[in-house]
Design a protein around this motif. Structure first.
Motif, PDB file in Angstrom:
ATOM      1  N   ASP A 118       1.210 -17.300   5.135  1.00  0.00           N
ATOM      2  CA  ASP A 118       2.567 -17.767   4.884  1.00  0.00           C
ATOM      3  C   ASP A 118       3.025 -17.385   3.475  1.00  0.00           C
ATOM      4  O   ASP A 118       2.294 -17.551   2.503  1.00  0.00           O
ATOM      5  CB  ASP A 118       2.644 -19.286   5.033  1.00  0.00           C
ATOM      6  N   ALA A 119       4.249 -16.882   3.408  1.00  0.00           N
ATOM      7  CA  ALA A 119       4.923 -16.625   2.120  1.00  0.00           C
ATOM      8  C   ALA A 119       4.037 -15.846   1.154  1.00  0.00           C
ATOM      9  O   ALA A 119       4.139 -16.031  -0.064  1.00  0.00           O
ATOM     10  CB  ALA A 119       5.371 -17.944   1.487  1.00  0.00           C
ATOM     11  N   TRP A 120       3.201 -14.965   1.671  1.00  0.00           N
ATOM     12  CA  TRP A 120       2.259 -14.254   0.803  1.00  0.00           C
ATOM     13  C   TRP A 120       2.970 -13.389  -0.232  1.00  0.00           C
ATOM     14  O   TRP A 120       2.470 -13.174  -1.335  1.00  0.00           O
ATOM     15  CB  TRP A 120       1.304 -13.401   1.646  1.00  0.00           C
ATOM     16  N   ASP A 121       4.163 -12.901   0.101  1.00  0.00           N
ATOM     17  CA  ASP A 121       4.892 -12.026  -0.827  1.00  0.00           C
ATOM     18  C   ASP A 121       6.262 -12.581  -1.186  1.00  0.00           C
ATOM     19  O   ASP A 121       7.149 -11.841  -1.609  1.00  0.00           O
ATOM     20  CB  ASP A 121       5.033 -10.626  -0.230  1.00  0.00           C
ATOM     21  N   TRP A 122       6.450 -13.906  -1.068  1.00  0.00           N
ATOM     22  CA  TRP A 122       7.747 -14.505  -1.357  1.00  0.00           C
ATOM     23  C   TRP A 122       8.139 -14.243  -2.806  1.00  0.00           C
ATOM     24  O   TRP A 122       7.347 -14.376  -3.730  1.00  0.00           O
ATOM     25  CB  TRP A 122       7.702 -16.003  -1.097  1.00  0.00           C
ATOM     26  N   GLY A 123       9.394 -13.879  -3.006  1.00  0.00           N
ATOM     27  CA  GLY A 123       9.906 -13.670  -4.355  1.00  0.00           C
ATOM     28  C   GLY A 123       9.593 -12.316  -4.945  1.00  0.00           C
ATOM     29  O   GLY A 123       9.874 -12.069  -6.127  1.00  0.00           O
ATOM     30  N   THR A 124       9.018 -11.422  -4.134  1.00  0.00           N
ATOM     31  CA  THR A 124       8.704 -10.076  -4.617  1.00  0.00           C
ATOM     32  C   THR A 124       9.703  -9.081  -4.032  1.00  0.00           C
ATOM     33  O   THR A 124      10.362  -9.349  -3.035  1.00  0.00           O
ATOM     34  CB  THR A 124       7.277  -9.664  -4.222  1.00  0.00           C
ATOM     35  N   ALA A 125       9.804  -7.930  -4.671  1.00  0.00           N
ATOM     36  CA  ALA A 125      10.684  -6.866  -4.182  1.00  0.00           C
ATOM     37  C   ALA A 125       9.989  -5.540  -4.462  1.00  0.00           C
ATOM     38  O   ALA A 125      10.287  -4.844  -5.432  1.00  0.00           O
ATOM     39  CB  ALA A 125      12.048  -6.924  -4.862  1.00  0.00           C
ATOM     40  N   TYR A 126       9.040  -5.195  -3.589  1.00  0.00           N
ATOM     41  CA  TYR A 126       8.177  -4.037  -3.837  1.00  0.00           C
ATOM     42  C   TYR A 126       8.424  -2.928  -2.810  1.00  0.00           C
ATOM     43  O   TYR A 126       8.924  -3.165  -1.705  1.00  0.00           O
ATOM     44  CB  TYR A 126       6.700  -4.454  -3.762  1.00  0.00           C
ATOM     45  N   ASN A 127       8.053  -1.732  -3.201  1.00  0.00           N
ATOM     46  CA  ASN A 127       7.940  -0.617  -2.277  1.00  0.00           C
ATOM     47  C   ASN A 127       6.462  -0.427  -1.951  1.00  0.00           C
ATOM     48  O   ASN A 127       5.599  -0.640  -2.810  1.00  0.00           O
ATOM     49  CB  ASN A 127       8.486   0.670  -2.895  1.00  0.00           C
ATOM     50  N   ILE A 128       6.176  -0.021  -0.728  1.00  0.00           N
ATOM     51  CA  ILE A 128       4.785   0.163  -0.348  1.00  0.00           C
ATOM     52  C   ILE A 128       4.540   1.626   0.027  1.00  0.00           C
ATOM     53  O   ILE A 128       5.353   2.251   0.719  1.00  0.00           O
ATOM     54  CB  ILE A 128       4.379  -0.773   0.810  1.00  0.00           C
ATOM     55  N   ASN A 129       3.441   2.164  -0.481  1.00  0.00           N
ATOM     56  CA  ASN A 129       3.022   3.532  -0.182  1.00  0.00           C
ATOM     57  C   ASN A 129       1.728   3.482   0.619  1.00  0.00           C
ATOM     58  O   ASN A 129       0.764   2.824   0.206  1.00  0.00           O
ATOM     59  CB  ASN A 129       2.798   4.327  -1.475  1.00  0.00           C
ATOM     60  N   TYR A 130       1.696   4.173   1.751  1.00  0.00           N
ATOM     61  CA  TYR A 130       0.509   4.183   2.602  1.00  0.00           C
ATOM     62  C   TYR A 130      -0.334   5.424   2.322  1.00  0.00           C
ATOM     63  O   TYR A 130       0.130   6.398   1.726  1.00  0.00           O
ATOM     64  CB  TYR A 130       0.917   4.146   4.075  1.00  0.00           C
ATOM     65  N   ASN A 131      -1.580   5.388   2.794  1.00  0.00           N
ATOM     66  CA  ASN A 131      -2.513   6.514   2.633  1.00  0.00           C
ATOM     67  C   ASN A 131      -2.612   6.950   1.167  1.00  0.00           C
ATOM     68  O   ASN A 131      -2.726   8.135   0.857  1.00  0.00           O
ATOM     69  CB  ASN A 131      -2.079   7.696   3.506  1.00  0.00           C
ATOM     70  N   TYR A 132      -2.587   5.961   0.294  1.00  0.00           N
ATOM     71  CA  TYR A 132      -2.602   6.256  -1.136  1.00  0.00           C
ATOM     72  C   TYR A 132      -3.978   6.761  -1.556  1.00  0.00           C
ATOM     73  O   TYR A 132      -5.014   6.199  -1.172  1.00  0.00           O
ATOM     74  CB  TYR A 132      -2.249   4.992  -1.931  1.00  0.00           C
ATOM     75  N   VAL A 133      -3.977   7.816  -2.327  1.00  0.00           N
ATOM     76  CA  VAL A 133      -5.217   8.397  -2.859  1.00  0.00           C
ATOM     77  C   VAL A 133      -5.326   8.008  -4.322  1.00  0.00           C
ATOM     78  O   VAL A 133      -4.437   8.330  -5.126  1.00  0.00           O
ATOM     79  CB  VAL A 133      -5.241   9.924  -2.700  1.00  0.00           C
ATOM     80  N   ILE A 134      -6.398   7.310  -4.656  1.00  0.00           N
ATOM     81  CA  ILE A 134      -6.578   6.839  -6.029  1.00  0.00           C
ATOM     82  C   ILE A 134      -6.916   8.018  -6.924  1.00  0.00           C
ATOM     83  O   ILE A 134      -7.874   8.759  -6.650  1.00  0.00           O
ATOM     84  CB  ILE A 134      -7.699   5.788  -6.098  1.00  0.00           C
ATOM     85  N   PRO A 135      -6.149   8.253  -7.979  1.00  0.00           N
ATOM     86  CA  PRO A 135      -6.474   9.343  -8.913  1.00  0.00           C
ATOM     87  C   PRO A 135      -7.876   9.167  -9.487  1.00  0.00           C
ATOM     88  O   PRO A 135      -8.348   8.039  -9.685  1.00  0.00           O
ATOM     89  CB  PRO A 135      -5.401   9.213 -10.007  1.00  0.00           C
ATOM     90  N   THR A 136      -8.516  10.246  -9.765  1.00  0.00           N
ATOM     91  CA  THR A 136      -9.909  10.185 -10.225  1.00  0.00           C
ATOM     92  C   THR A 136     -10.051   9.517 -11.576  1.00  0.00           C
ATOM     93  O   THR A 136     -11.122   9.052 -11.942  1.00  0.00           O
ATOM     94  CB  THR A 136     -10.502  11.603 -10.306  1.00  0.00           C
ATOM     95  N   ASN A 137      -8.969   9.428 -12.334  1.00  0.00           N
ATOM     96  CA  ASN A 137      -9.064   8.787 -13.653  1.00  0.00           C
ATOM     97  C   ASN A 137      -8.828   7.282 -13.588  1.00  0.00           C
ATOM     98  O   ASN A 137      -8.832   6.599 -14.606  1.00  0.00           O
ATOM     99  CB  ASN A 137      -8.068   9.407 -14.634  1.00  0.00           C
TER     100      ASN A 137
END
Length: 347
Positions: free
Chosen positions: A325-344
């Protein structure tokens, strides 16, 4: 001439204020001037003060000491003169404050009873003093109220009681050890401690999971045990707890605002626990790995600066994650899928 009056609301809700001395040049204190100063323990009223406004000291629950050098009739337990004496254990007319700072813990002794009023240091994992000058003490009501940075605390054998609302709203508190000397816990002493998953109860009190008895101590617990050490694990400033073979990420105690959550926990999947990042208003972005199987209730609630969630799995995987419930209430985010973590970036 110096300051002659303190205006209405001047110090209202100044929650870090622990003591104040009103100089003799001041003649009036305005309405609600110090209301909601929840850490205020001692006040000296100067000789020149002739009036104190309505609710000037309202909700100063720890204001145990009033040094009244004025001609005002300030009495213990009275709501007159802006409640200045309402919460007092003692009102005296001269002398210095009897509040004692011992290792950043504030103590006050009245009628041969020692009270721990609060903590003014910066540690988040606190071992309370073993005693006060060789004597037992009580934890006063509201002593750690709303101390949102506190993550764990050990109550020593010298503590005999924990006052009403002493730890209420300590939303980062994950573990507490209750010593065998504790015989009473006040109403709602631990209410609002949503992440208090572990209770080590060495006392004779009957502390059970999901019970509101004993100040809600066991109400939020996943586990109540009677001995041993804490099983909370700090992994690179992330706090983890394992119960019934489920790994929970309880929160973060570092200073970064762009978080890269651990890829796994000891090679295993984990859940983001309820309230894990509740009201983390400095959090701007987070990388969530595909090893996360659930995001709990209110986990990122109130994260008003959270602009980006980078998820290492697919959109379908993200949609399959159980979210509370309400896990993201009050947030306004964009989400990116299949994200590759930079090596640094650290895992």
């Amino acid at each position: 001439k110096g300051v002659t009056s303190i205006g209405s609301w001047a110090f209202s809700s100044c929650t870090s204020l622990t003591s104040i001395s009103i100089p003799d040049s001041v003649t009036s204190i305005g309405n609600r001037a110090f209301s909601g100063c929840t850490s205020l323990t001692s006040v000296t009223i100067g000789k020149g003060v002739t009036s104190i406004g309505e609710d000037a000291f309202g909700d100063c629950d720890k204001l145990v000491e009033v040094i009244n050098k004025s001609n005002l009739n300030i009495a213990k337990g009275s709501s007159d003169n802006g409640y200045v004496g309402y919460y007092a254990l003692k009102v005296k007319t001269d002398g210095q404050s009897d509040i004692v700072n011992k290792n950043d813990c504030l103590f006050y002794t009245y009628n041969n009873i020692n009270y721990l009023l609060g903590y003014v240091g910066n540690d988040t994992n606190i071992n309370l003093p073993k005693n006060l000058n060789g004597e037992n003490y009580q934890i006063y009501k509201f002593a750690f109220w709303d101390c949102t940075s506190l993550t764990s605390i050990t109550i020593p054998d010298s503590v005999t009681s924990i006052g009403r609302s002493a730890f209420s709203n300590c939303r980062s508190l994950t573990s507490i050890t209750i010593s065998d000397s504790v015989t009473s816990i006040g109403d709602e002493a631990f209410s609002g401690c949503y992440k208090l998953v572990e209770v080590i109860n060495k006392s004779n009190l009957n502390i059970t999971k999901h019970s509101s008895d004993n100040g809600y101590l066991g109400y939020y617990a996943l586990n109540v045990k009677t001995d041993g050490q804490s099983d909370i694990v700090n992994k690179n400033d992330y706090l983890f707890y394992t119960y019934n073979n489920i790994n929970y990420l309880l929160g973060y105690v570092g200073n970064e605002t762009n978080l890269n959550l651990p890829e796994n926990y000891n090679g295993e999947n984990y859940q983001i626990y309820e309230y894990a990042f509740y009201n983390c208003t400095s959090l701007t972005s987070v990388i969530i790995p595909d090893s996360v199987t659930r995001i709990g209730n209110y986990a990122f609630y109130g994260g008003k600066e959270l602009k980006t969630i980078n998820y290492t799995g697919s959109e379908a995987q993200w949609e399959s994650i159980s979210k509370g419930d309400a896990w993201d209430w009050g947030t306004a985010y964009n989400i990116n899928y299949n994200y590759v973590i930079p090596t640094n970036e650290n895992a």
